[in-house]
Write a protein that holds these residues in place. Structure first.
Motif, PDB file in Angstrom:
ATOM      1  N   GLY A 113      39.873  -8.600  72.404  1.00  0.00           N
ATOM      2  CA  GLY A 113      40.600  -8.946  73.612  1.00  0.00           C
ATOM      3  C   GLY A 113      39.735  -9.746  74.562  1.00  0.00           C
ATOM      4  N   GLY A 161      46.819  -4.617  78.025  1.00  0.00           N
ATOM      5  CA  GLY A 161      47.778  -4.435  76.945  1.00  0.00           C
ATOM      6  C   GLY A 161      48.133  -2.970  76.783  1.00  0.00           C
ATOM      7  N   SER A 192      45.150 -10.492  73.751  1.00  0.00           N
ATOM      8  CA  SER A 192      44.642  -9.976  72.482  1.00  0.00           C
ATOM      9  C   SER A 192      44.154 -11.152  71.652  1.00  0.00           C
ATOM     10  CB  SER A 192      45.757  -9.232  71.739  1.00  0.00           C
ATOM     11  OG  SER A 192      45.390  -8.988  70.394  1.00  0.00           O
ATOM     12  N   GLY A 212      47.417 -11.552  67.915  1.00  0.00           N
ATOM     13  CA  GLY A 212      46.775 -12.299  68.980  1.00  0.00           C
ATOM     14  C   GLY A 212      47.808 -12.947  69.889  1.00  0.00           C
ATOM     15  N   TYR A 250      48.548  -0.215  70.597  1.00  0.00           N
ATOM     16  CA  TYR A 250      48.151  -0.946  69.394  1.00  0.00           C
ATOM     17  C   TYR A 250      48.891  -0.408  68.174  1.00  0.00           C
ATOM     18  CZ  TYR A 250      44.864   2.963  68.597  1.00  0.00           C
ATOM     19  OH  TYR A 250      44.308   4.194  68.412  1.00  0.00           O
ATOM     20  N   ILE A 296      52.027  -7.862  75.008  1.00  0.00           N
ATOM     21  CA  ILE A 296      51.063  -7.088  74.213  1.00  0.00           C
ATOM     22  C   ILE A 296      51.025  -5.611  74.629  1.00  0.00           C
ATOM     23  CG2 ILE A 296      49.617  -8.946  73.364  1.00  0.00           C
ATOM     24  CD1 ILE A 296      47.695  -8.518  75.693  1.00  0.00           C
ATOM     25  N   TYR A 330      42.306  -4.650  78.651  1.00  0.00           N
ATOM     26  CA  TYR A 330      42.764  -6.031  78.502  1.00  0.00           C
ATOM     27  C   TYR A 330      44.237  -6.173  78.894  1.00  0.00           C
ATOM     28  CZ  TYR A 330      38.354  -6.289  76.058  1.00  0.00           C
ATOM     29  OH  TYR A 330      37.012  -6.211  75.756  1.00  0.00           O
ATOM     30  N   TRP A 345      50.676  -4.369  71.002  1.00  0.00           N
ATOM     31  CA  TRP A 345      49.346  -4.898  70.647  1.00  0.00           C
ATOM     32  C   TRP A 345      49.276  -4.990  69.123  1.00  0.00           C
ATOM     33  CZ3 TRP A 345      45.415  -6.135  74.224  1.00  0.00           C
ATOM     34  CH2 TRP A 345      44.186  -6.482  73.673  1.00  0.00           C
ATOM     35  N   THR A 397      40.273  -5.958  65.800  1.00  0.00           N
ATOM     36  CA  THR A 397      41.065  -6.517  66.883  1.00  0.00           C
ATOM     37  C   THR A 397      40.100  -7.176  67.857  1.00  0.00           C
ATOM     38  OG1 THR A 397      42.765  -6.024  68.544  1.00  0.00           O
ATOM     39  CG2 THR A 397      41.097  -4.332  68.183  1.00  0.00           C
ATOM     40  N   GLU A 456      42.570  -1.353  74.782  1.00  0.00           N
ATOM     41  CA  GLU A 456      43.588  -2.385  74.982  1.00  0.00           C
ATOM     42  C   GLU A 456      44.146  -2.352  76.394  1.00  0.00           C
ATOM     43  OE1 GLU A 456      46.242   0.843  73.061  1.00  0.00           O
ATOM     44  OE2 GLU A 456      44.145   0.490  73.559  1.00  0.00           O
ATOM     45  N   TYR A 477      44.843  -8.880  65.829  1.00  0.00           N
ATOM     46  CA  TYR A 477      45.051  -7.483  65.440  1.00  0.00           C
ATOM     47  C   TYR A 477      45.388  -7.440  63.964  1.00  0.00           C
ATOM     48  CZ  TYR A 477      46.109  -2.598  65.394  1.00  0.00           C
ATOM     49  OH  TYR A 477      46.060  -1.251  65.112  1.00  0.00           O
TER      50      TYR A 477
END
Length: 646
Positions: free
Chosen positions: A459, A427, A447, A439, A430, A142, A425, A436, A457, A422, A450
């Motif tokens: 997380g 990641g 994730s 999911g 995005y 991700i 999390y 990202w 989105t 992100e 998304y």
């Protein structure tokens, strides 16, 4: 007299030897820290005065340059390179994250030494190719690269990057004040290697079960099972114990009943007859569903098959009760649900001096522009262990709200400041392919979903060795937007923490707050469009979806995620000397006439209405037909917008 002095010296030497031997015996070693990555049973245990702090590349001015330019990605320059972090010991690095690793070398200097004990390519912290940095304790997915391999230090640790430019990073460490820490040696005993293999095996198990965590105070498990039907307006208690003990975990199988737009089943739990529920949240949010669909499958919580599982230990002093509440909803058909529950528990009640009780805070809020979204703000002693977060934007377009940084204040000091939502999390990046963009579940982070068309989105992240202790108070929150919390959002979260005192209040999930938000305007961006080509065209991704025709051809674009209904179709596209003609169809139904994009000079047109369509699961696409216009044969599509027609 001389004999007496000799005797005294011998006695002192003996006690010094014994003291040193005892200190060595009680040294905190690499394996002690590594064990925390598998000993979920130790999650309730306090880490007193072991504050978690972080060095990161965040923009110190409050802007959004959290690593893009590299300006804030190091704290000083030395002859050896860029100094990323200097930590005073004793302590241990618990987590290193970046979305931008390089092949440059990292130097780790321990305890003021002139030579680095650890010298490794930045990329090899995550590649799995250099021992002990093995997968899945390290890895990438991700969009983010992460390592949870502990790096302990006794006196100090300095990390130097031997490259010209470094971008985004987070280096998280825990203070081990007063502990006899053994610094990183790079040498691993057979016991260390065995333990590392066990941790890797546990993290790699994609079918988590309670037996994985039968150890310490979570051993000697009994199981209580209950199968029942529940109707709207009813409450069913599925666990009730009037003596001290601990819940090691529980499974709830409701089939697909907890899915859908309405989150009307509430999970509730109380410890020791406290006034405010320790857990009170829609069950879908508690188990990491994303907008009505199961989405999380971590090593400690989530859904597998139709079974929702939670293996976070829940010790209590005198009593515990757990129940499901089915909230009624007007003007909506609600069906009875059949539920099967298993609760795994034992009689090991909480050690009051050393352990906290598990509490959760469920929230759903549309924070004001300029204000942070709060995961948790509380007083007392404890530690933070998990976040589940659904992030819905309220302005159609790109998910810029996820530029917001996390901030953590503990006992009057900012301890952590992140570099993007992100990133928190683990990641990164995005809206980019295979980053990202959907999911994905990992052992401790992931994730949830998304979707650019739905502008949403989410997380999750759980904390084991890096759980965040607090002695007096904690604030843990997230920005929404690039700067100054400037993007309107609808955020939902569940915060998990252990503490020495009960909650004083909770947010009630009202009927409105239990309903998934559905936007009415949906925007498709070219980098994540799902396309199917017909003969006669060539497609590249440049400043849009560049469709080159060879006479005449077509490209079908699937309109994913959007609810069924009737919509206006609007296109953004470039014009210019090479501009081809295009026409829009929905399968066999023509929506527009031929439209020319040929012009004497480059131009750009926005929200050109090309027709209306009825969108269903079987007709969720448009087809772009492109034909040459003389020697002009390029159509550059940049956005597709759907506006719902009431």
């Amino acid at each position: 007299m001389k004999k007496a002095n000799i005797l005294i010296l011998l006695t002192i030497s003996f006690f010094v030897f014994c003291f040193r031997a005892q200190c060595q015996e009680h040294a905190y070693k690499w394996g002690n820290e590594l064990e925390l990555l598998k000993r979920v049973d130790k999650l309730p245990t306090y880490h007193t005065n072991q504050y978690i702090e972080q060095e990161s590349s965040y923009d110190r001015t409050g802007g959004n340059d959290d690593g893009f330019s590299g300006k804030y990605s190091y704290i000083s320059k030395e002859k050896e390179g860029l100094v990323l972090a200097e930590f005073e010991g004793p302590g241990v690095v618990n987590r290193i994250w970046t979305p931008t690793p390089t092949n440059d070398t990292l130097l780790f200097y321990f305890d003021g030494e002139k030579q680095p004990r650890l010298k490794i390519r930045f990329m090899d912290l995550f590649s799995g190719e250099v021992y002990p940095f093995i997968k899945p304790i390290c890895g990438n997915e991700i969009g983010g690269y992460y390592s949870y391999i502990p790096i302990p230090f006794k006196k100090s640790l300095k990390i130097v990057f031997q490259g010209e430019r470094i971008m985004f990073h987070q280096i998280q460490y825990r203070k081990l004040s007063g502990m006899n820490v053994e610094s990183w040696t790079g040498k691993f005993s057979e016991g260390d290697k065995k333990l590392l293999s066990e941790v890797a095996g546990l993290w790699g198990d994609i079918s988590p079960k309670v037996d994985n965590y039968r150890s310490g105070l979570s051993d000697d498990i009994q199981t209580k099972e209950k199968t029942f039907n529940i109707k709207p307006g009813e409450e069913v208690t599925f666990f009730d114990q009037q003596t001290g003990g601990r819940i090691v975990g529980f499974d709830i199988d409701g089939g697909t009943s907890f899915e859908g737009r309405y989150k009307d089943i509430i999970l509730s739990a109380k410890w020791d007859n406290e006034q405010v529920d320790a857990i009170h949240a829609p069950i879908a949010d508690f188990f990491g569903y994303a907008y009505g669909q199961p989405a999380m499958r971590s090593m400690v919580m989530g859904r597998q098959g139709t079974t929702n599982y939670c293996y976070l230990p829940m010790p209590f002093d005198r009593s515990a009760s757990m129940k499901l509440i089915y909230k009624p909803r007007e003007e909506v058909q609600q069906n009875p649900m059949s539920v099967k529950v298993k609760v795994y528990y034992n009689s090991n009640k909480r050690n009051v001096q050393e352990e906290g009780k598990l509490y959760t805070v469920w929230r759903r809020e549309r924070p004001e522009i300029g204000e942070f979204y709060t995961f948790l703000q509380t007083k007392g002693k404890g530690h933070y262990v998990g976040t589940i977060h659904s992030a819905q934007g309220l302005r159609p377009g790109m998910t810029l709200f996820f530029e917001g940084d996390d901030s953590t204040y503990v006992d009057g000091k900012m301890r952590l400041h992140g570099t993007g939502s992100e990133d928190y999390y683990s990641g990164g990046w995005y809206a980019l392919l295979d980053r990202w963009d959907r999911g994905i579940s990992m052992p401790l982070h992931g994730s949830l979903d998304y979707s650019l068309p739905m502008n949403r989105t989410g997380g999750y992240r759980f904390f084991l060795s890096d759980k965040m202790p607090f002695e007096e108070e904690i604030y843990h929150g997230m920005e929404h937007g690039e700067v100054n919390n400037n993007f309107p959002v609808d955020y939902t979260s569940v915060a998990f923490f252990y503490a020495d005192r009960p909650l004083e209040e909770r947010m009630e999930p009202t009927a409105k707050l239990r309903e998934v938000y559905l936007p009415t305007t949906h925007v498709y961006f070219p980098q994540l469009m799902e396309i199917t080509l017909e003969r006669g065209v060539q497609v590249i991704l440049d400043r849009g979806l560049g469709i080159t025709s060879f006479g005449k051809g077509a490209v079908r674009v699937t309109l994913t995620d959007v609810p069924e209904g009737r919509y206006r179709v609007l296109l953004n596209f470039h014009e210019g000397p090479k501009g081809a003609d295009f026409q829009i169809w929905q399968r066999q139904n023509q929506l527009s006439d031929w439209i020319s994009t040929k012009a004497a000079a480059d131009g750009y047109r926005e929200k050109v209405h090309v027709g209306d369509l009825q969108l269903t699961a079987q007709t969720n696409s448009i087809t772009v037909h492109v034909r040459d216009n003389g020697d002009a044969n390029l159509f550059e599509l940049t956005l597709i917008t759907l506006e719902r027609i009431d």
